[in-house]
Design a protein around this motif. Structure first.
Motif, PDB file in Angstrom:
ATOM      1  N   GLU A  19       7.301  -9.416  37.784  1.00 36.26           N
ATOM      2  CA  GLU A  19       7.350 -10.011  39.106  1.00 36.26           C
ATOM      3  C   GLU A  19       7.191 -11.519  38.985  1.00 36.26           C
ATOM      4  N   THR A  20       8.121 -12.263  39.546  1.00 37.04           N
ATOM      5  CA  THR A  20       8.095 -13.719  39.456  1.00 37.04           C
ATOM      6  C   THR A  20       7.076 -14.288  40.439  1.00 37.04           C
ATOM      7  N   LEU A  21       6.176 -15.120  39.929  1.00 36.73           N
ATOM      8  CA  LEU A  21       5.189 -15.776  40.786  1.00 36.73           C
ATOM      9  C   LEU A  21       5.713 -17.121  41.272  1.00 36.73           C
ATOM     10  N   LEU A  22       6.312 -17.884  40.349  1.00 37.18           N
ATOM     11  CA  LEU A  22       6.797 -19.217  40.681  1.00 37.18           C
ATOM     12  C   LEU A  22       8.224 -19.392  40.188  1.00 37.18           C
ATOM     13  N   GLU A  23       9.076 -19.932  41.045  1.00 32.26           N
ATOM     14  CA  GLU A  23      10.439 -20.249  40.650  1.00 32.26           C
ATOM     15  C   GLU A  23      10.754 -21.681  41.073  1.00 32.26           C
ATOM     16  N   VAL A  24      11.194 -22.476  40.129  1.00 34.99           N
ATOM     17  CA  VAL A  24      11.577 -23.858  40.378  1.00 34.99           C
ATOM     18  C   VAL A  24      13.088 -23.960  40.205  1.00 34.99           C
ATOM     19  N   ILE A  25      13.767 -24.468  41.229  1.00 35.75           N
ATOM     20  CA  ILE A  25      15.234 -24.496  41.235  1.00 35.75           C
ATOM     21  C   ILE A  25      15.728 -25.927  41.415  1.00 35.75           C
ATOM     22  N   ASN A  26      16.410 -26.447  40.387  1.00 30.11           N
ATOM     23  CA  ASN A  26      17.043 -27.782  40.451  1.00 30.11           C
ATOM     24  C   ASN A  26      16.094 -28.857  40.993  1.00 30.11           C
ATOM     25  N   LEU A  27      14.870 -28.864  40.505  1.00 27.08           N
ATOM     26  CA  LEU A  27      13.848 -29.789  41.009  1.00 27.08           C
ATOM     27  C   LEU A  27      14.114 -31.221  40.532  1.00 27.08           C
ATOM     28  N   LYS A  28      14.030 -32.144  41.468  1.00 30.53           N
ATOM     29  CA  LYS A  28      14.180 -33.562  41.149  1.00 30.53           C
ATOM     30  C   LYS A  28      13.028 -34.334  41.782  1.00 30.53           C
ATOM     31  N   GLY A  75       4.610 -30.869  37.056  1.00 30.04           N
ATOM     32  CA  GLY A  75       3.440 -30.091  37.457  1.00 30.04           C
ATOM     33  C   GLY A  75       2.867 -30.551  38.782  1.00 30.04           C
ATOM     34  N   ARG A  76       2.754 -31.854  38.964  1.00 33.80           N
ATOM     35  CA  ARG A  76       2.197 -32.393  40.210  1.00 33.80           C
ATOM     36  C   ARG A  76       3.137 -32.173  41.395  1.00 33.80           C
ATOM     37  N   THR A  77       4.434 -32.174  41.129  1.00 33.38           N
ATOM     38  CA  THR A  77       5.387 -31.913  42.207  1.00 33.38           C
ATOM     39  C   THR A  77       5.309 -30.457  42.653  1.00 33.38           C
ATOM     40  N   ILE A  78       5.167 -29.550  41.693  1.00 34.68           N
ATOM     41  CA  ILE A  78       5.050 -28.131  42.034  1.00 34.68           C
ATOM     42  C   ILE A  78       3.833 -27.890  42.926  1.00 34.68           C
ATOM     43  N   LEU A  79       2.739 -28.607  42.649  1.00 32.96           N
ATOM     44  CA  LEU A  79       1.530 -28.471  43.462  1.00 32.96           C
ATOM     45  C   LEU A  79       1.640 -29.223  44.786  1.00 32.96           C
ATOM     46  N   ARG A  80       2.747 -29.957  44.956  1.00 30.92           N
ATOM     47  CA  ARG A  80       2.989 -30.785  46.133  1.00 30.92           C
ATOM     48  C   ARG A  80       2.004 -31.945  46.233  1.00 30.92           C
ATOM     49  N   LEU A  81       1.471 -32.380  45.067  1.00 35.57           N
ATOM     50  CA  LEU A  81       0.725 -33.631  45.024  1.00 35.57           C
ATOM     51  C   LEU A  81       1.702 -34.802  45.065  1.00 35.57           C
ATOM     52  N   LEU A  82       2.927 -34.539  44.637  1.00 35.33           N
ATOM     53  CA  LEU A  82       4.037 -35.481  44.764  1.00 35.33           C
ATOM     54  C   LEU A  82       5.140 -34.804  45.566  1.00 35.33           C
ATOM     55  N   GLU A  83       5.869 -35.578  46.328  1.00 37.98           N
ATOM     56  CA  GLU A  83       6.950 -35.015  47.127  1.00 37.98           C
ATOM     57  C   GLU A  83       8.217 -34.913  46.291  1.00 37.98           C
ATOM     58  N   PRO A  84       8.862 -33.749  46.273  1.00 36.85           N
ATOM     59  CA  PRO A  84      10.121 -33.612  45.536  1.00 36.85           C
ATOM     60  C   PRO A  84      11.245 -34.388  46.211  1.00 36.85           C
ATOM     61  N   THR A  85      12.128 -34.947  45.407  1.00 35.83           N
ATOM     62  CA  THR A  85      13.304 -35.633  45.943  1.00 35.83           C
ATOM     63  C   THR A  85      14.374 -34.631  46.345  1.00 35.83           C
ATOM     64  N   ASP A  86      14.485 -33.548  45.576  1.00 40.02           N
ATOM     65  CA  ASP A  86      15.477 -32.517  45.853  1.00 40.02           C
ATOM     66  C   ASP A  86      15.063 -31.256  45.106  1.00 40.02           C
ATOM     67  N   GLY A  87      15.729 -30.155  45.407  1.00 36.10           N
ATOM     68  CA  GLY A  87      15.448 -28.894  44.747  1.00 36.10           C
ATOM     69  C   GLY A  87      14.529 -28.000  45.557  1.00 36.10           C
ATOM     70  N   LYS A  88      14.158 -26.879  44.954  1.00 38.00           N
ATOM     71  CA  LYS A  88      13.316 -25.903  45.652  1.00 38.00           C
ATOM     72  C   LYS A  88      12.151 -25.455  44.773  1.00 38.00           C
ATOM     73  N   ILE A  89      11.010 -25.192  45.439  1.00 39.64           N
ATOM     74  CA  ILE A  89       9.835 -24.621  44.795  1.00 39.64           C
ATOM     75  C   ILE A  89       9.530 -23.320  45.528  1.00 39.64           C
ATOM     76  N   ILE A  90       9.704 -22.200  44.851  1.00 39.83           N
ATOM     77  CA  ILE A  90       9.496 -20.882  45.461  1.00 39.83           C
ATOM     78  C   ILE A  90       8.229 -20.269  44.876  1.00 39.83           C
ATOM     79  N   PHE A  91       7.238 -20.024  45.734  1.00 37.92           N
ATOM     80  CA  PHE A  91       5.972 -19.434  45.294  1.00 37.92           C
ATOM     81  C   PHE A  91       5.785 -18.091  45.980  1.00 37.92           C
ATOM     82  N   GLU A  92       5.698 -17.040  45.188  1.00 35.56           N
ATOM     83  CA  GLU A  92       5.588 -15.669  45.712  1.00 35.56           C
ATOM     84  C   GLU A  92       6.700 -15.360  46.712  1.00 35.56           C
ATOM     85  N   GLY A  93       7.892 -15.826  46.410  1.00 35.81           N
ATOM     86  CA  GLY A  93       9.047 -15.537  47.259  1.00 35.81           C
ATOM     87  C   GLY A  93       9.196 -16.430  48.467  1.00 35.81           C
TER      88      GLY A  93
END
Length: 338
Positions: A19-28, A75-93
């Motif tokens: 089961e996927t917990l975290l999925e990062v897609i085309n993160l910038k 890592g900091r972008t995934i935690l949303r300590l930094l704002e992503p420029t583009d892409g998706k962060i999927i946590f628990e779907g």
């Protein structure tokens, strides 16, 4: 690094659940560069550029690369300590890329960070008991006295005595301060912990102790780790899978045994060739990379590694390779494997 660090292997964590917990897609994640009298944006530092990976529940994904490759920013972008420029962060779907306010606050209970510098990440004016309990008090209406038994239990789990509760961060060694940071990260019982170079600031003599502690806590609390480091021997012992970053992008992702036994990308091969061989009788060929790492402000066209690659062709200079699976579970971004 001491060889007594426990090797990553299937324990009581159920690795069969894919089961996927975290999925990062085309993160910038780009840092804008301002210039001129009007301070207009004239460019960008492409710290993280089109990164995609996933982490299964209960596993550890190691993220490695040279300093400045973007692994900590990711890592900091995934935690949303930094704002992503583009892409998706999927946590628990759930897509958490653009969530704000109360929704983001609720989600943040489930992921925490262990920082590189344990002293800088702890408030020097607060007692350890208050530091560890602060995340709980931020989310639940509980008094400090109510939380004291729970905090002491957390301190004991990370190997600190009960009287640590009443002391201040400056009264501890670097390894002990990192244990405080780990206890604080565990306070809200998170599902994902991002460990950003958690032992690089520690003496070699205590690094293996902290790594062993992290693995024991992972088993006990059913944790999932994104483990960021530049020390390849540390990553090998801690990780189930490994992602290799270069100049803001992922160049290879695979099971750790596959990465270490049969690295495919020329950059990964060069990194692994730099690991010292403990047996002086064994000969090891060192791959020396020529030139410097290009600037993330103006990265090379095509494959960003081509200026330093001995196998580069004209195609590498023009077309950026995509990260694709070339063997089961082994993905690489390199035109050599088209």
């Amino acid at each position: 690094m001491s060889t007594d660090v426990k090797d990553s292997q299937v324990t009581k964590r159920d690795k069969s659940q894919n089961e996927t917990l975290l999925e990062v897609i085309n993160l910038k994640t780009y840092y804008p560069i301002k210039g001129g009298i009007l301070r207009r944006t004239i460019g960008a530092v492409k710290a993280v550029d089109d990164v995609s990976f996933e982490i299964k529940k209960g596993e550890t994904l190691g993220l490695v690369g040279e300093s400045g490759c973007g692994k900590s920013t990711a890592g900091r972008t995934i935690l949303r300590l930094l704002e992503p420029t583009d892409g998706k962060i999927i946590f628990e779907g759930n897509d958490i890329t653009n969530v704000r306010g109360t929704t983001l606050r609720k989600i943040r209970k489930d992921f925490q960070m262990v920082f590189q510098d344990p002293y800088a990440s702890l408030n020097p004016t607060m007692m350890v008991g208050h530091l560890v309990s602060e995340p709980i008090r931020n989310y639940y209406k509980k008094s400090q006295s109510e939380l004291k038994p729970e905090v002491i239990e957390l301190l004991e789990k990370v190997g600190l005595p009960e009287d640590a509760y009443y002391k201040y961060p400056h009264e501890f060694s670097g390894g002990q301060r990192q244990r405080i940071g780990i206890a604080r990260a565990l306070a809200l019982k998170p599902k994902l912990i991002i460990a950003d170079e958690p032992v690089s600031a520690l003496d070699v003599s205590v690094q293996s102790q902290v790594l062993n502690l992290l693995k024991e806590l992972q088993d006990e609390f059913d944790l999932t780790f994104l483990f960021i480091a530049h020390d390849l021997s540390v990553v090998k012992h801690m990780s189930d899978r490994i992602g290799v970053m270069y100049l803001g992008g992922l160049v290879e992702v695979a099971e750790k045994d596959s990465i270490y036994e049969e690295p495919l990308h020329p950059y990964t091969q060069a990194l692994l060739s730099a690991i010292p061989e403990p047996d002086p009788r064994k000969k090891k060929e060192r791959i020396i990379l020529e030139g410097d790492v290009p600037s993330p402000i103006n990265p090379p066209s095509g494959c960003t590694f081509h200026p330093r690659c001995a196998h580069a062709t004209s195609e590498c200079q023009k077309i950026k390779p995509t990260l694709k699976e070339v063997k089961p579970g082994h993905r690489v971004a390199c035109h050599l494997y088209n």
